[in-house]
Motif scaffolding. Structure first.
Motif, PDB file in Angstrom:
ATOM      1  N   ASP A   7       0.874  -1.162   0.000  1.00  0.00           N
ATOM      2  CA  ASP A   7       0.000   0.000   0.000  1.00  0.00           C
ATOM      3  C   ASP A   7       0.917   1.219   0.000  1.00  0.00           C
ATOM      4  O   ASP A   7       1.662   1.455   0.950  1.00  0.00           O
ATOM      5  CB  ASP A   7      -0.894  -0.013   1.233  1.00  0.00           C
ATOM      6  CG  ASP A   7      -1.834   1.168   1.267  1.00  0.00           C
ATOM      7  OD1 ASP A   7      -1.333   2.319   1.306  1.00  0.00           O
ATOM      8  OD2 ASP A   7      -3.053   0.949   1.256  1.00  0.00           O
ATOM      9  N   VAL A   9       0.514   4.460   0.307  1.00  0.00           N
ATOM     10  CA  VAL A   9       0.342   5.477   1.351  1.00  0.00           C
ATOM     11  C   VAL A   9       0.858   4.954   2.686  1.00  0.00           C
ATOM     12  O   VAL A   9       1.640   5.623   3.361  1.00  0.00           O
ATOM     13  CB  VAL A   9      -1.141   5.904   1.456  1.00  0.00           C
ATOM     14  CG1 VAL A   9      -1.348   6.858   2.622  1.00  0.00           C
ATOM     15  CG2 VAL A   9      -1.599   6.545   0.153  1.00  0.00           C
ATOM     16  N   THR A  10       0.452   3.748   3.071  1.00  0.00           N
ATOM     17  CA  THR A  10       0.863   3.170   4.349  1.00  0.00           C
ATOM     18  C   THR A  10       2.381   3.028   4.442  1.00  0.00           C
ATOM     19  O   THR A  10       2.973   3.287   5.481  1.00  0.00           O
ATOM     20  CB  THR A  10       0.209   1.785   4.555  1.00  0.00           C
ATOM     21  OG1 THR A  10      -1.206   1.929   4.462  1.00  0.00           O
ATOM     22  CG2 THR A  10       0.576   1.184   5.889  1.00  0.00           C
ATOM     23  N   GLU A  11       3.013   2.621   3.342  1.00  0.00           N
ATOM     24  CA  GLU A  11       4.460   2.396   3.336  1.00  0.00           C
ATOM     25  C   GLU A  11       5.254   3.683   3.104  1.00  0.00           C
ATOM     26  O   GLU A  11       6.475   3.672   3.131  1.00  0.00           O
ATOM     27  CB  GLU A  11       4.824   1.374   2.253  1.00  0.00           C
ATOM     28  CG  GLU A  11       4.238   0.000   2.490  1.00  0.00           C
ATOM     29  CD  GLU A  11       4.984  -0.789   3.542  1.00  0.00           C
ATOM     30  OE1 GLU A  11       6.193  -0.572   3.735  1.00  0.00           O
ATOM     31  OE2 GLU A  11       4.340  -1.630   4.186  1.00  0.00           O
TER      32      GLU A  11
END
Length: 109
Positions: A7, A9-11
């Motif tokens: 992902d 955004v998450t990473e």
């Protein structure tokens, strides 16, 4: 750099190069080109199991594939520029990187 599907955004990823269909998300995507794929088998495997004459015969053979490529056990095959046939396959091994897949195919797995 890695071959995992993450992902963005998450990473905290700023830029990503991906193959295949775009997923859902709030991102800007641009097609940079096309990557051809080729269906292959080791000569030793074909010598032991015989040639594959028709796409429908593929389901009888175990597939080694990169995880995340083709979300289902249906393999799209392009016969000519506008004709695409989807045939069932049986995935025996999934890898997270192309290199072990390549080595297993060369070894006749």
């Amino acid at each position: 750099l890695n071959d995992r599907i993450v992902d963005l955004v998450t990473e905290g990823v700023d830029i990503s190069f991906r193959l295949g269909q775009l997923g859902e998300g709030a991102f800007i995507a641009r097609q940079l080109g096309q990557v051809g794929r080729v269906l292959v088998a080791a000569p030793g495997y074909l010598g032991q199991h015989g040639p594959i004459a028709e796409p429908s015969e593929l389901v009888k053979h175990p597939f080694i594939r990169v995880q995340g490529m083709f979300g289902t056990d249906q393999l799209p095959l392009r016969h000519v520029a506008t004709v695409v046939e989807s045939v069932p396959i049986r995935t025996a091994i999934r890898t997270s990187h192309w290199r072990p897949m390549y080595e297993m195919i060369l070894a006749g797995a």
